[in-house]
Design a protein around this motif. Structure first.
Motif, PDB file in Angstrom:
ATOM      1  N   GLY A 107       0.700  -1.077  -0.072  1.00  0.00           N
ATOM      2  CA  GLY A 107      -0.007   0.016   0.216  1.00  0.00           C
ATOM      3  C   GLY A 107       0.838   1.134   0.030  1.00  0.00           C
ATOM      4  N   GLY A 108       2.142   1.106   0.113  1.00  0.00           N
ATOM      5  CA  GLY A 108       3.064   2.361   0.077  1.00  0.00           C
ATOM      6  C   GLY A 108       2.904   3.276   1.123  1.00  0.00           C
ATOM      7  N   ILE A 109       3.474   4.485   1.132  1.00  0.00           N
ATOM      8  CA  ILE A 109       3.528   5.400   2.043  1.00  0.00           C
ATOM      9  C   ILE A 109       2.243   5.860   2.435  1.00  0.00           C
ATOM     10  CG2 ILE A 109       4.415   7.901   2.544  1.00  0.00           C
ATOM     11  CD1 ILE A 109       6.640   7.132   0.292  1.00  0.00           C
ATOM     12  N   LEU A 110       1.428   5.811   1.484  1.00  0.00           N
ATOM     13  CA  LEU A 110      -0.022   6.542   1.864  1.00  0.00           C
ATOM     14  C   LEU A 110      -0.505   5.588   2.693  1.00  0.00           C
ATOM     15  CD1 LEU A 110      -1.284   7.578  -2.044  1.00  0.00           C
ATOM     16  CD2 LEU A 110      -0.384   9.045   0.047  1.00  0.00           C
ATOM     17  N   ARG A 111      -0.502   4.390   2.603  1.00  0.00           N
ATOM     18  CA  ARG A 111      -1.248   3.348   3.508  1.00  0.00           C
ATOM     19  C   ARG A 111      -0.700   3.422   4.947  1.00  0.00           C
ATOM     20  NH1 ARG A 111      -3.819  -1.826   1.380  1.00  0.00           N
ATOM     21  NH2 ARG A 111      -5.473  -0.254   0.982  1.00  0.00           N
ATOM     22  N   TYR A 112       0.741   3.649   4.987  1.00  0.00           N
ATOM     23  CA  TYR A 112       1.478   3.903   6.286  1.00  0.00           C
ATOM     24  C   TYR A 112       1.021   5.045   6.852  1.00  0.00           C
ATOM     25  CZ  TYR A 112       5.379   4.182   9.357  1.00  0.00           C
ATOM     26  OH  TYR A 112       6.121   4.311  10.621  1.00  0.00           O
ATOM     27  N   LEU A 113       0.878   6.044   6.304  1.00  0.00           N
ATOM     28  CA  LEU A 113       0.484   7.409   6.951  1.00  0.00           C
ATOM     29  C   LEU A 113      -0.727   7.149   7.633  1.00  0.00           C
ATOM     30  CD1 LEU A 113       2.021   9.943   4.604  1.00  0.00           C
ATOM     31  CD2 LEU A 113       2.939   9.208   6.605  1.00  0.00           C
ATOM     32  N   GLN A 114      -1.909   6.412   6.776  1.00  0.00           N
ATOM     33  CA  GLN A 114      -3.073   6.410   7.052  1.00  0.00           C
ATOM     34  C   GLN A 114      -3.248   5.426   8.434  1.00  0.00           C
ATOM     35  OE1 GLN A 114      -6.075   5.008   4.304  1.00  0.00           O
ATOM     36  NE2 GLN A 114      -7.138   6.680   4.934  1.00  0.00           N
ATOM     37  N   GLU A 115      -2.471   4.478   8.587  1.00  0.00           N
ATOM     38  CA  GLU A 115      -2.634   3.314   9.408  1.00  0.00           C
ATOM     39  C   GLU A 115      -1.821   3.464  10.655  1.00  0.00           C
ATOM     40  OE1 GLU A 115      -2.726  -0.437   7.709  1.00  0.00           O
ATOM     41  OE2 GLU A 115      -4.082   0.092   6.232  1.00  0.00           O
ATOM     42  N   THR A 116      -0.961   4.518  10.571  1.00  0.00           N
ATOM     43  CA  THR A 116       0.258   4.581  11.448  1.00  0.00           C
ATOM     44  C   THR A 116      -0.210   5.668  12.493  1.00  0.00           C
ATOM     45  OG1 THR A 116       1.707   3.167  10.352  1.00  0.00           O
ATOM     46  CG2 THR A 116       2.660   4.532  12.236  1.00  0.00           C
ATOM     47  N   GLN A 117       0.078   5.498  13.636  1.00  0.00           N
ATOM     48  CA  GLN A 117      -0.036   6.552  14.760  1.00  0.00           C
ATOM     49  C   GLN A 117       1.200   7.558  14.427  1.00  0.00           C
ATOM     50  OE1 GLN A 117      -2.591   7.596  16.553  1.00  0.00           O
ATOM     51  NE2 GLN A 117      -3.833   5.957  16.615  1.00  0.00           N
ATOM     52  N   PRO A 118       1.020   9.028  14.553  1.00  0.00           N
ATOM     53  CA  PRO A 118       2.159   9.837  14.439  1.00  0.00           C
ATOM     54  C   PRO A 118       3.111   9.668  15.279  1.00  0.00           C
ATOM     55  CG  PRO A 118      -0.044  10.972  14.101  1.00  0.00           C
ATOM     56  CD  PRO A 118      -0.345   9.574  14.324  1.00  0.00           C
ATOM     57  N   SER A 119       2.725   9.295  16.589  1.00  0.00           N
ATOM     58  CA  SER A 119       3.754   8.834  17.532  1.00  0.00           C
ATOM     59  C   SER A 119       4.718   7.697  17.281  1.00  0.00           C
ATOM     60  CB  SER A 119       3.067   8.874  18.942  1.00  0.00           C
ATOM     61  OG  SER A 119       2.116   7.763  18.733  1.00  0.00           O
ATOM     62  N   GLU A 120       4.390   6.973  16.595  1.00  0.00           N
ATOM     63  CA  GLU A 120       4.864   5.509  16.527  1.00  0.00           C
ATOM     64  C   GLU A 120       5.534   5.712  14.950  1.00  0.00           C
ATOM     65  OE1 GLU A 120       2.165   2.642  16.757  1.00  0.00           O
ATOM     66  OE2 GLU A 120       1.872   2.919  19.010  1.00  0.00           O
TER      67      GLU A 120
END
Length: 243
Positions: free
Chosen positions: A201-214
């Protein structure tokens, strides 16, 4: 509110022109906008429109191409990200000028966003950004190698000139939506690199599914529409709006 759907799928598409014509005839008089590429190796596109139009479009792609909704990256925007509707027949859905043909249906190992941080933090892993320089300059993962690429087609040359399979046993690759690193992972496996991973899913999915703090992401992610770039806050806000 516009729904934006980014997608791709590598598969053997026997008649790209026929599907291109069907899509055009079906959606030319709707509010759907964006570009979809069709080639013998599959489909690739980003489309925007009303939720009804996007649902209808993705249902047709599921029927014709086996594109599952779980593989589509969704976001929303209040302004139209595209001005025109384009369905294009191409030789490749992502141009990659390697010396020998690449079989994109035999890629490396997918890594879900939830497992990406652990892999990226492994000191024995080469974390490799497959995007162009103008993209990597505004954001990338901590510790990533960013080859000086003017276009994705430069990636094959950079790999052959700078990396050796015997000296680089584990490679983890990423790109905006997953299509470039998926094809690049297939290429590196064909060259003999023993372990090649790529971010599902690339960076887009990572940014959507990952908490900013992590998150291990630094900066913004360049995207190919009038929004120009997005980050954790943009995508997580869009996700909340859709709910």
């Amino acid at each position: 509110m516009y729904t934006v759907a980014a997608f791709y799928r590598f598969f053997a598409l026997s008649d790209p022109q026929a599907l291109r014509d069907e899509l055009h005839q079906t959606f030319v008089n709707t509010d759907l906008r964006g570009t979809t590429l069709l080639a013998p190796e599959g489909i690739n596109g980003t489309m925007a429109g009303s939720q009804e139009s996007i649902d209808r479009f993705l249902t047709l792609l599921d029927e014709r191409c086996g594109l599952e909704r779980s593989e589509v990256k969704f976001s929303t925007t209040e302004t139209p990200p595209f001005r025109r509707l384009k369905f294009k027949r191409k030789r490749e859905i992502i141009t990659f000028r390697a010396e020998n043909p690449v079989d994109p249906t035999r890629p490396g190992t997918y890594v879900d966003p939830a497992d990406w941080n652990a892999l990226a933090a492994d000191p024995n892993v080469l974390l490799l950004d497959t995007r162009n320089t103008y993209e990597t300059e505004i954001g990338t993962f901590a510790g990533a190698v960013t080859p000086p690429l003017n276009t994705f087609s430069d990636f094959a040359t950079w790999v052959t000139e700078h990396l050796e399979p015997t000296q680089t046993p584990k490679v983890a690759m990423f790109c905006t939506g997953g299509i470039r690193c998926e094809k690049a992972s297939a290429y590196m496996l064909q060259l003999g690199f023993p372990e090649v991973y790529h971010l599902r899913g690339g960076i887009l999915r990572y940014l959507q599914e990952t908490q900013p703090s992590e998150s291990r992401w630094n900066g913004d992610c360049y995207i190919f529409d009038e929004r120009v770039a997005v980050n954790h806050d943009d995508l997580r806000l869009e996700e909340q709006t859709e709910d």
